[in-house]
Write a protein that holds these residues in place. Sequence first.
Motif, PDB file in Angstrom:
ATOM      1  N   UNK A  72       0.826  -1.198   0.000  1.00 52.50           N
ATOM      2  CA  UNK A  72       0.000   0.000   0.000  1.00 52.50           C
ATOM      3  C   UNK A  72       0.867   1.258   0.000  1.00 52.50           C
ATOM      4  N   UNK A  73       2.175   1.065   0.161  1.00 59.58           N
ATOM      5  CA  UNK A  73       3.136   2.158   0.260  1.00 59.58           C
ATOM      6  C   UNK A  73       4.432   1.653  -0.359  1.00 59.58           C
ATOM      7  N   UNK A  74       4.952   2.358  -1.346  1.00 62.32           N
ATOM      8  CA  UNK A  74       6.210   1.965  -1.998  1.00 62.32           C
ATOM      9  C   UNK A  74       7.046   3.195  -2.296  1.00 62.32           C
ATOM     10  N   UNK A  75       8.325   3.081  -2.042  1.00 62.87           N
ATOM     11  CA  UNK A  75       9.278   4.151  -2.377  1.00 62.87           C
ATOM     12  C   UNK A  75       8.824   5.517  -1.885  1.00 62.87           C
ATOM     13  N   UNK A  76       8.289   5.561  -0.660  1.00 63.69           N
ATOM     14  CA  UNK A  76       7.869   6.838  -0.081  1.00 63.69           C
ATOM     15  C   UNK A  76       6.569   7.382  -0.632  1.00 63.69           C
ATOM     16  N   UNK A  77       5.800   6.561  -1.322  1.00 65.64           N
ATOM     17  CA  UNK A  77       4.550   7.020  -1.934  1.00 65.64           C
ATOM     18  C   UNK A  77       3.374   6.176  -1.450  1.00 65.64           C
ATOM     19  N   UNK A  78       2.269   6.855  -1.174  1.00 66.85           N
ATOM     20  CA  UNK A  78       1.026   6.152  -0.858  1.00 66.85           C
ATOM     21  C   UNK A  78       0.491   5.543  -2.148  1.00 66.85           C
ATOM     22  N   UNK A  79       0.217   4.257  -2.149  1.00 62.92           N
ATOM     23  CA  UNK A  79      -0.392   3.615  -3.310  1.00 62.92           C
ATOM     24  C   UNK A  79      -1.911   3.804  -3.240  1.00 62.92           C
ATOM     25  N   UNK A  80      -2.462   3.727  -2.039  1.00 59.23           N
ATOM     26  CA  UNK A  80      -3.908   3.854  -1.831  1.00 59.23           C
ATOM     27  C   UNK A  80      -4.254   5.179  -1.166  1.00 59.23           C
ATOM     28  N   UNK A  81      -5.464   5.671  -1.458  1.00 61.23           N
ATOM     29  CA  UNK A  81      -5.966   6.854  -0.741  1.00 61.23           C
ATOM     30  C   UNK A  81      -7.003   6.457   0.294  1.00 61.23           C
ATOM     31  N   UNK A  82      -7.623   5.281   0.102  1.00 59.05           N
ATOM     32  CA  UNK A  82      -8.571   4.739   1.088  1.00 59.05           C
ATOM     33  C   UNK A  82      -8.558   3.218   0.932  1.00 59.05           C
ATOM     34  N   UNK A  83      -9.621   2.547   1.305  1.00 58.96           N
ATOM     35  CA  UNK A  83      -9.630   1.086   1.269  1.00 58.96           C
ATOM     36  C   UNK A  83      -9.784   0.451  -0.089  1.00 58.96           C
ATOM     37  N   UNK A  84     -10.193   1.225  -1.083  1.00 57.18           N
ATOM     38  CA  UNK A  84     -10.424   0.607  -2.392  1.00 57.18           C
ATOM     39  C   UNK A  84     -10.010   1.463  -3.581  1.00 57.18           C
ATOM     40  N   UNK A  85      -9.469   2.636  -3.341  1.00 53.39           N
ATOM     41  CA  UNK A  85      -9.072   3.520  -4.443  1.00 53.39           C
ATOM     42  C   UNK A  85      -7.587   3.843  -4.356  1.00 53.39           C
ATOM     43  N   UNK A  86      -6.953   3.860  -5.512  1.00 54.49           N
ATOM     44  CA  UNK A  86      -5.540   4.209  -5.568  1.00 54.49           C
ATOM     45  C   UNK A  86      -5.365   5.721  -5.503  1.00 54.49           C
ATOM     46  N   UNK A  87      -4.280   6.140  -4.869  1.00 54.45           N
ATOM     47  CA  UNK A  87      -3.917   7.559  -4.825  1.00 54.45           C
ATOM     48  C   UNK A  87      -3.332   7.949  -6.178  1.00 54.45           C
ATOM     49  N   UNK A  88      -3.460   9.210  -6.550  1.00 54.57           N
ATOM     50  CA  UNK A  88      -2.887   9.664  -7.824  1.00 54.57           C
ATOM     51  C   UNK A  88      -1.403   9.359  -7.890  1.00 54.57           C
ATOM     52  N   UNK A  89      -0.674   9.670  -6.798  1.00 54.67           N
ATOM     53  CA  UNK A  89       0.766   9.401  -6.796  1.00 54.67           C
ATOM     54  C   UNK A  89       1.047   7.903  -6.840  1.00 54.67           C
ATOM     55  N   UNK A  90       0.130   7.099  -6.311  1.00 56.97           N
ATOM     56  CA  UNK A  90       0.274   5.650  -6.367  1.00 56.97           C
ATOM     57  C   UNK A  90       0.140   5.123  -7.783  1.00 56.97           C
ATOM     58  N   UNK A  91      -0.836   5.631  -8.505  1.00 59.71           N
ATOM     59  CA  UNK A  91      -1.028   5.227  -9.902  1.00 59.71           C
ATOM     60  C   UNK A  91       0.190   5.619 -10.723  1.00 59.71           C
ATOM     61  N   UNK A  92       0.645   6.844 -10.548  1.00 59.65           N
ATOM     62  CA  UNK A  92       1.816   7.310 -11.291  1.00 59.65           C
ATOM     63  C   UNK A  92       3.028   6.431 -10.980  1.00 59.65           C
ATOM     64  N   UNK A  93       3.230   6.136  -9.705  1.00 60.08           N
ATOM     65  CA  UNK A  93       4.360   5.285  -9.302  1.00 60.08           C
ATOM     66  C   UNK A  93       4.252   3.897  -9.927  1.00 60.08           C
ATOM     67  N   UNK A  94       3.082   3.270  -9.832  1.00 51.21           N
ATOM     68  CA  UNK A  94       2.902   1.924 -10.382  1.00 51.21           C
ATOM     69  C   UNK A  94       3.177   1.889 -11.881  1.00 51.21           C
ATOM     70  N   UNK A  95       2.625   2.862 -12.605  1.00 50.51           N
ATOM     71  CA  UNK A  95       2.801   2.853 -14.052  1.00 50.51           C
ATOM     72  C   UNK A  95       4.253   3.111 -14.452  1.00 50.51           C
ATOM     73  N   UNK A  96       4.953   3.939 -13.699  1.00 50.43           N
ATOM     74  CA  UNK A  96       6.368   4.185 -14.019  1.00 50.43           C
ATOM     75  C   UNK A  96       7.255   3.037 -13.548  1.00 50.43           C
ATOM     76  N   UNK A  97       7.076   2.610 -12.306  1.00 51.16           N
ATOM     77  CA  UNK A  97       7.930   1.578 -11.719  1.00 51.16           C
ATOM     78  C   UNK A  97       7.832   0.248 -12.472  1.00 51.16           C
ATOM     79  N   UNK A  98       6.621  -0.126 -12.830  1.00 50.68           N
ATOM     80  CA  UNK A  98       6.410  -1.401 -13.523  1.00 50.68           C
ATOM     81  C   UNK A  98       6.237  -1.234 -15.031  1.00 50.68           C
ATOM     82  N   UNK A  99       6.390  -0.017 -15.512  1.00 49.05           N
ATOM     83  CA  UNK A  99       6.258   0.295 -16.938  1.00 49.05           C
ATOM     84  C   UNK A  99       4.968  -0.309 -17.501  1.00 49.05           C
ATOM     85  N   UNK A 100       3.862   0.024 -16.849  1.00 49.33           N
ATOM     86  CA  UNK A 100       2.577  -0.579 -17.206  1.00 49.33           C
ATOM     87  C   UNK A 100       2.025  -0.105 -18.541  1.00 49.33           C
TER      88      UNK A 100
END
Length: 109
Positions: A72-100
């Motif tokens: 739910x937290x990677x590289x100093x970034x919140x992946x989630x904003x609540x129990x079922x929605x991703x945080x904007x910074x989390x989405x950005x991190x996931x797409x960049x980190x995993x090259x989605x």
Amino acid sequence: VVSPPPKSSYNIGMCLEKKLRGQLLLGTASECRIRLADQANAEPLPFIRTLAAVEPVVVLHDYLCHDGICNTYEDGRFIYRDGSHLAYEGVEHLFRHYDLVAESLRLAR
């Protein structure tokens, strides 16, 4: 298509904020992670896996969850904003980190 993320029964964003502030956390939410064993749907919704067999789908479980625990937290970034929605910074991190974006294009071929 991007699948929905794994869900939690508690507000992960609030949990992470409290944890980072050093506030007391109790119970199963004290780690601020999603345990797949605690989830009603440990696997992505069945139709997502069915769809993925015939159409390109980025299944977020495959990137967030390892050994039964979802980050739910990677590289100093919140992946989630609540129990079922991703945080904007989390989405950005996931797409960049995993090259989605590249992964989506690869799956589409």
